[in-house]
Design a protein around this motif. Structure first.
Motif, PDB file in Angstrom:
ATOM      1  N   UNK A 197    -143.804 -25.196 -14.557  1.00 59.64           N
ATOM      2  CA  UNK A 197    -142.362 -25.010 -14.597  1.00 59.64           C
ATOM      3  C   UNK A 197    -141.729 -25.441 -13.285  1.00 59.64           C
ATOM      4  N   UNK A 198    -140.502 -25.928 -13.368  1.00 62.52           N
ATOM      5  CA  UNK A 198    -139.751 -26.270 -12.178  1.00 62.52           C
ATOM      6  C   UNK A 198    -138.993 -25.061 -11.667  1.00 62.52           C
ATOM      7  N   UNK A 199    -139.056 -24.806 -10.374  1.00 61.09           N
ATOM      8  CA  UNK A 199    -138.387 -23.648  -9.805  1.00 61.09           C
ATOM      9  C   UNK A 199    -136.880 -23.693  -9.936  1.00 61.09           C
ATOM     10  N   UNK A 200    -136.310 -24.900 -10.149  1.00 56.50           N
ATOM     11  CA  UNK A 200    -134.859 -25.055 -10.281  1.00 56.50           C
ATOM     12  C   UNK A 200    -134.422 -25.334 -11.714  1.00 56.50           C
ATOM     13  N   UNK A 209    -140.678 -19.235 -18.699  1.00 57.44           N
ATOM     14  CA  UNK A 209    -141.951 -19.959 -18.839  1.00 57.44           C
ATOM     15  C   UNK A 209    -143.117 -19.036 -18.494  1.00 57.44           C
ATOM     16  N   UNK A 210    -142.900 -18.138 -17.537  1.00 51.70           N
ATOM     17  CA  UNK A 210    -143.957 -17.179 -17.199  1.00 51.70           C
ATOM     18  C   UNK A 210    -144.300 -16.306 -18.412  1.00 51.70           C
ATOM     19  N   UNK A 211    -143.277 -15.881 -19.154  1.00 53.86           N
ATOM     20  CA  UNK A 211    -143.526 -15.082 -20.351  1.00 53.86           C
ATOM     21  C   UNK A 211    -144.202 -15.909 -21.440  1.00 53.86           C
ATOM     22  N   UNK A 220    -150.404 -20.595 -15.014  1.00 52.67           N
ATOM     23  CA  UNK A 220    -149.041 -21.006 -14.677  1.00 52.67           C
ATOM     24  C   UNK A 220    -148.981 -21.604 -13.285  1.00 52.67           C
ATOM     25  N   UNK A 221    -148.265 -22.734 -13.172  1.00 51.18           N
ATOM     26  CA  UNK A 221    -147.999 -23.354 -11.885  1.00 51.18           C
ATOM     27  C   UNK A 221    -146.496 -23.601 -11.763  1.00 51.18           C
ATOM     28  N   UNK A 222    -145.924 -23.252 -10.617  1.00 53.62           N
ATOM     29  CA  UNK A 222    -144.497 -23.457 -10.363  1.00 53.62           C
ATOM     30  C   UNK A 222    -144.332 -24.565  -9.335  1.00 53.62           C
TER      31      UNK A 222
END
Length: 258
Positions: A197-200, A209-211, A220-222
């Motif tokens: 996922x993109x932090x912005x 996305x975490x859920x 998960x990678x941010x």
């Protein structure tokens, strides 16, 4: 050992062409890459081609494509294509699943005001689930490709296609879908899953996305400085490299287990 084929699944309103650049590092690493158009999304198709299509139709098309490959593929899906990939992975053998800024499955609520607005704004069109919905440039520019320059944004938008209102309803208003079309069964996916996922990103922000990752049993990678267009905005090569490293790791683990 031959690298697993990679089946790249595009997001809503798009086509396989969105991976034209993103696929290059994967091909250079020896992977066969296939990036099909989902039903109704070919650039030459009539504007109403996606009318009435369900997310289940998209998932079935991916299953059919996967079965045509020489080995179980890695499914790599962006945005709505991420959710389609999860649905397909529950129906066919895969070597892994990569979710890039994925849409949330049934049961995962939004975590931002933008997601809530997206879920209700389409009602302004009337019974939108019975329509083919044209892409909206202002929304796309503000939320989808906000880190790209204007010429790039325009070039992408000009290739976009109308999306199935039914598929959008099943995704954005899942709690009203009596068939629970986008429900995923993690126990049916016998493969590792990576979510990025993109932090912005405000379309599918990190908490959502975490859920999704939690529901799917995914790692998960941010990417803190990135937004939604992980496949083409600045930093996309870092995303590709992260995916390739993960694919290499699961390939090594699979080989060691044999």
């Amino acid at each position: 050992m031959t690298p697993a084929p990679i089946l790249m699944i595009h997001g809503g309103f798009c086509g396989g062409w969105t991976f034209d650049g993103f696929a290059a590092p994967f091909r250079a690493a020896g992977h066969q890459v296939v990036a099909p158009d989902l039903p109704g999304h070919a650039e030459t198709a009539p504007r109403e081609a996606a009318l009435g299509l369900s997310m289940a139709d998209y998932a079935d098309a991916v299953v059919q494509q996967a079965s045509s490959l020489a080995a179980p593929p890695i499914l790599l899906g962006h945005s709505m294509g991420g959710l389609v990939s999860l649905m397909a992975a529950a129906k066919t053998p895969v070597a892994g699943v990569i979710l890039l800024a994925p849409s949330a499955p049934w049961g995962v609520g939004g975590s931002s005001m933008e997601e809530a607005v997206s879920a209700v704004s389409l009602y302004a069109l009337g019974p939108y689930w019975a329509q083919a919905i044209e892409p909206d440039y202002l929304s796309f520019r503000r939320y989808g490709v906000d880190r790209l320059e204007k010429p790039e944004r325009r070039a992408i938008f000009e290739r976009m296609r109308p999306e199935s209102g039914r598929a959008l309803f099943e995704t954005l208003n899942w709690w009203l879908d009596p068939f629970m079309t986008t429900m995923i069964r993690p126990e049916a996916i016998a493969a590792p899953i990576l979510a990025i996922t993109g932090g912005r990103d405000v379309i599918h922000p990190p908490p959502t996305v975490r859920e999704t990752a939690k529901r799917a049993g995914a790692q998960l990678q941010v990417m803190p400085e990135m937004s939604h267009w992980l496949i083409g905005e600045p930093g996309w090569r870092d995303v590709a490299d992260l995916c390739l490293a993960w694919v290499s790791d699961i390939g090594a683990a699979a080989a060691a287990a044999q």
